[in-house]
Scaffold this motif. Sequence first.
Motif, short mmCIF file in Angstrom:
data_model
loop_
_atom_site.label_atom_id
_atom_site.label_comp_id
_atom_site.label_asym_id
_atom_site.label_seq_id
_atom_site.Cartn_x
_atom_site.Cartn_y
_atom_site.Cartn_z
N LEU A 1 0.79 -1.25 0.07
CA LEU A 1 0.05 0.20 -0.05
C LEU A 1 0.86 1.18 -0.05
O LEU A 1 0.71 2.15 -0.85
N LEU A 2 1.87 1.51 0.95
CA LEU A 2 2.68 2.71 1.00
C LEU A 2 3.61 2.76 -0.22
O LEU A 2 3.63 3.84 -0.80
N SER A 3 4.10 1.57 -0.69
CA SER A 3 4.97 1.83 -1.84
C SER A 3 4.13 2.09 -3.16
O SER A 3 4.68 3.06 -3.92
N LEU A 4 2.66 1.80 -3.25
CA LEU A 4 2.10 1.96 -4.48
C LEU A 4 1.91 3.58 -4.41
O LEU A 4 1.92 4.39 -5.26
N LEU A 5 1.51 3.93 -2.98
CA LEU A 5 0.98 5.46 -2.61
C LEU A 5 2.31 6.20 -3.05
O LEU A 5 2.37 7.32 -3.74
N ALA A 6 3.65 5.64 -2.71
CA ALA A 6 4.69 6.45 -2.91
C ALA A 6 5.28 6.70 -4.51
O ALA A 6 5.35 7.84 -4.80
N THR A 7 4.74 5.64 -5.06
CA THR A 7 4.96 5.72 -6.37
C THR A 7 4.11 6.51 -7.01
O THR A 7 4.60 7.20 -8.09
N ALA A 8 2.77 6.55 -6.64
CA ALA A 8 2.00 7.40 -7.54
C ALA A 8 2.20 9.04 -7.10
O ALA A 8 2.26 9.60 -7.98
N VAL A 9 2.73 9.16 -5.82
CA VAL A 9 2.99 10.79 -5.66
C VAL A 9 4.22 10.98 -6.35
O VAL A 9 4.35 12.06 -6.87
N CYS A 10 5.36 10.07 -6.33
CA CYS A 10 6.51 10.29 -7.25
C CYS A 10 6.03 10.74 -8.61
O CYS A 10 6.60 11.78 -9.24
N PHE A 11 5.21 9.85 -9.13
CA PHE A 11 4.84 10.00 -10.57
C PHE A 11 4.40 11.58 -10.79
O PHE A 11 4.65 12.34 -11.59
N LEU A 12 3.26 11.87 -9.63
CA LEU A 12 2.69 13.06 -9.94
C LEU A 12 3.61 14.22 -9.58
O LEU A 12 3.44 15.30 -10.24
N LEU A 13 4.57 14.03 -9.07
CA LEU A 13 5.61 15.31 -8.69
C LEU A 13 6.42 15.14 -9.75
O LEU A 13 7.00 16.42 -10.50
N ALA A 14 6.99 13.95 -10.23
CA ALA A 14 8.19 13.79 -11.31
C ALA A 14 7.48 14.53 -12.71
O ALA A 14 8.47 15.23 -13.36
N TYR A 15 6.41 14.14 -13.09
CA TYR A 15 6.15 14.36 -14.56
C TYR A 15 6.32 15.87 -14.78
O TYR A 15 7.08 16.44 -15.74
N PRO A 16 5.11 16.90 -13.96
CA PRO A 16 5.36 18.25 -14.10
C PRO A 16 6.81 18.68 -14.14
O PRO A 16 7.26 19.51 -15.00
N LEU A 17 7.70 18.23 -13.10
CA LEU A 17 9.04 18.44 -12.91
C LEU A 17 9.71 18.47 -14.29
O LEU A 17 10.41 19.40 -14.55
N CYS A 18 9.87 17.02 -14.79
CA CYS A 18 10.53 16.90 -15.91
C CYS A 18 10.08 17.83 -17.13
O CYS A 18 10.81 18.15 -18.01
N MET A 19 8.65 18.05 -17.12
CA MET A 19 8.28 18.85 -18.44
C MET A 19 8.90 20.11 -18.07
O MET A 19 9.45 20.71 -19.12
N PHE A 20 8.70 20.83 -16.93
CA PHE A 20 9.50 22.05 -16.69
C PHE A 20 11.05 22.07 -16.76
O PHE A 20 11.53 23.05 -17.52
N LEU A 21 11.64 20.89 -16.38
CA LEU A 21 13.24 20.77 -16.83
C LEU A 21 13.45 20.79 -18.35
O LEU A 21 14.49 21.66 -18.53
N VAL A 22 12.78 20.03 -18.92
CA VAL A 22 13.23 19.95 -20.35
C VAL A 22 13.06 21.21 -21.06
O VAL A 22 13.85 21.76 -21.92
N GLU A 23 11.78 21.88 -20.69
CA GLU A 23 11.51 23.30 -21.33
C GLU A 23 12.63 24.22 -20.82
O GLU A 23 13.23 24.94 -21.82
N ALA A 24 13.07 24.25 -19.59
CA ALA A 24 14.16 25.06 -19.24
C ALA A 24 15.45 24.81 -19.77
O ALA A 24 16.38 25.80 -20.11
N GLN A 25 15.69 23.60 -19.93
CA GLN A 25 16.95 23.21 -20.54
C GLN A 25 16.97 23.87 -22.26
O GLN A 25 17.76 23.90 -22.66
N LYS A 26 15.66 23.55 -22.77
CA LYS A 26 15.67 24.06 -24.10
C LYS A 26 16.13 25.68 -24.19
O LYS A 26 16.72 25.82 -25.30
N THR A 27 15.77 26.30 -23.31
CA THR A 27 16.02 27.55 -23.26
C THR A 27 17.47 28.03 -22.48
O THR A 27 17.48 28.95 -21.87
N SER A 28 18.30 26.91 -22.77
CA SER A 28 19.51 26.81 -22.41
C SER A 28 19.69 27.32 -20.95
O SER A 28 20.74 27.91 -20.55
#
Lengths: 282, 357
Positions: free
Chosen positions: A64-91
């Motif tokens: 239960l806890l690890s599924l929950l943690a995985t879900a939270v990780c996903f919800l945090l990581a995805y937007p973060l990565c979108m942001f990072l990729v965008e930031a990286q594009k603008t050097s």
Amino acid sequence: MTKTRRISGFLGLPFVFWAAAFIIIPLLMVVWYGLTDENGALTFANIAAIAQPAHAKALLLALLLSLLATAVCFLLAYPLCMFLVEAQKTSNSFLTMLLIVPMWMNFLLRTYAWQSILEKTGIINTFLTAIGLQPLRLINTNGAIVLGMVYNFLPFMVLPIYNVLEDIDKNVINAARDLGANGRQTFLKVIFPLSLPGVISGITMVFIPALTTFVVSSLLGGGKILLIGNVIEQEFMVAYDWNLGSGLSLVLLLFIIINVVVSVISERGEEELRRRKSDAEA
Amino acid sequence: MKNELIHLNHISKSYNGKVVLDDLDLIIHENEFVTILGPSGCGKTTTLRILAGFETPDIGSVIFSGKDITNLPPNKRQLNTVFQNYALFTHMNVAENIAFGLKIKKQSRSYIEDKIQYALKLVGLEGFEKRSVNNLSGGQQQRVAIARAIVNEPRVLLLDEPLGALDLKLRQDMQYELIRMKNELSITFIYVTHDQQEALTMSDTIVVMNQGYIQQMGTPEEIYNEPENAFVADFIGDSNLFPGIFVRDEMITIDGVPFACVDTGFGTNKPVDIVIRPEDVDLVPCGQGTVSGVVTDLIFKGVHYEMCVDVNGREWVSQSTMPCAVGEEVDISVHPFNIQVMNKPESEDEEAVKTDD
Ligand SMILES: Nc1ncnc2c1ncn2[C@@H]1O[C@H](COP(=O)(O)OP(=O)(O)OP(=O)(O)O)[C@@H](O)[C@H]1O
Ligand SMILES: [Mg+2]
């Protein structure tokens, strides 16, 4: 040709030794201990022991806890990565570094840090009492464990997702826009499907260490909340019952294997399905 | 004249201080086939990206049907792009790729199915519906990219070297198909290519670009027969490009030898560039031409022969259906009408537009 193959065979040799010494032999030992009793006789009792209420409860809680943690990780990581990729594009790669590097700080150190933040007399509660509020019970809760898991394993979600998102050709996104898709449609129909392989490996890479952890749960759970990892650790280190510990480990291994198989299938599944469809067509 | 559809209004664009488009001004009419032709890196793709809305110009505006669309997002523009690198959706099969735009527009299933079949037939990929785009050849991917854009029946189609990966035969077939499609659907085509032959055969208007400038714009005949400068002359077709002196109206000299021409108004005794197309260089028996030389090279080119003639150390190239043997002494004769006089670049800015190749 054969010569280069022979040389590359040599290059692989150190790993073969390493794998034999540190992966295969320990694994065989676990299998051996797990399937025998203290007298060395074959038995399934160690595996069946998972059905005991205490063990089953620890396994369910860990799932239960690890599924929950995985879900939270996903919800945090995805937007973060979108942001990072965008930031990286603008050097702005400095920003990327700033966000990524701390994630690789030592695992134990960071868990200890959370311990002192969440403690009864920790930073948060000191602050709360200072402004005249009741202190909260933060440490030794399921929430604290999930927090510790998320905090520790987030990089394993970020990295694969970041890689796939970075690999998506900007023109493919442009093509979707060009064909009339708005931002949301472009995300749902193009960006997300293309990033699925990264998401799947991210899920695997977070779920497995979270499911098997005993460090996070013992530091932030205060030994009161037992996950299956803690049970196994105690069998080995406290009760010295290697047979039982190994038996329970084998059960856990089964869950890991299921997870890996599911992720490999889902990664290949789509392509396979398409190939079969076109074969049937032909 | 036809209706003005698009106006790229004095557009400039730089990347990291490097000027890619410099005050580019271009008017495109309804149902016109405009080809942008130029060497690699001259800003062709950048021009299309600004038209499609993936990029905003630093200076200038994009006018579409009288409306300023400079800041309109790509999905709101009535044009579709065929990308230089195809940019197919790798997680979809051929049919799903083609249907993408139509599904977004919520067309009926039967309409989409018809369109897919129509488009696949058009690009010669019948039966490829269910194939994954990842296992297609470059040429097949390119044709899927064309099909994906064309099914949307945009008012303007932007094509960035859409036939680059095809072999000659297929390329010619596709050229005919594209022109037929353009006339059938009355779409305005803006077409980018490296290939001058393609530009000459397909276009109503050719825009020759170099280093972010428009060098010349005109009909294929104008561009070919009356290049305005050495760059255009050199870039379009084979040509003899010589330095010369404009002695007076209707008279030039090349290496001191006088030739009659029809151009006027370049001044007197002014250095100019001279272009003579190889097919306009006539080799005649000794004593009948303007200047004599020796044939140094003879190549069979299929429809014609190509001869190199050494005239006092300068090489003239001549094309004719009648070969002359290597070593033969010949005279050269050029009809005055076929001598094209061009101003030499004066300022440094203009010098920049000259290329070495
Ligand atoms: N996003 C970008 N960032 C920096 N420089 C760019 C960018 N896009 C294009 N350029 C530069 O602008 C110039 C023109 O590029 P463009 O892609 O328009 O050339 P092109 O005429 O399409 O060339 P090709 O025929 O090779 O496709 C090139 O020098 C290129 O390096
Ligand atoms: Mg280009």
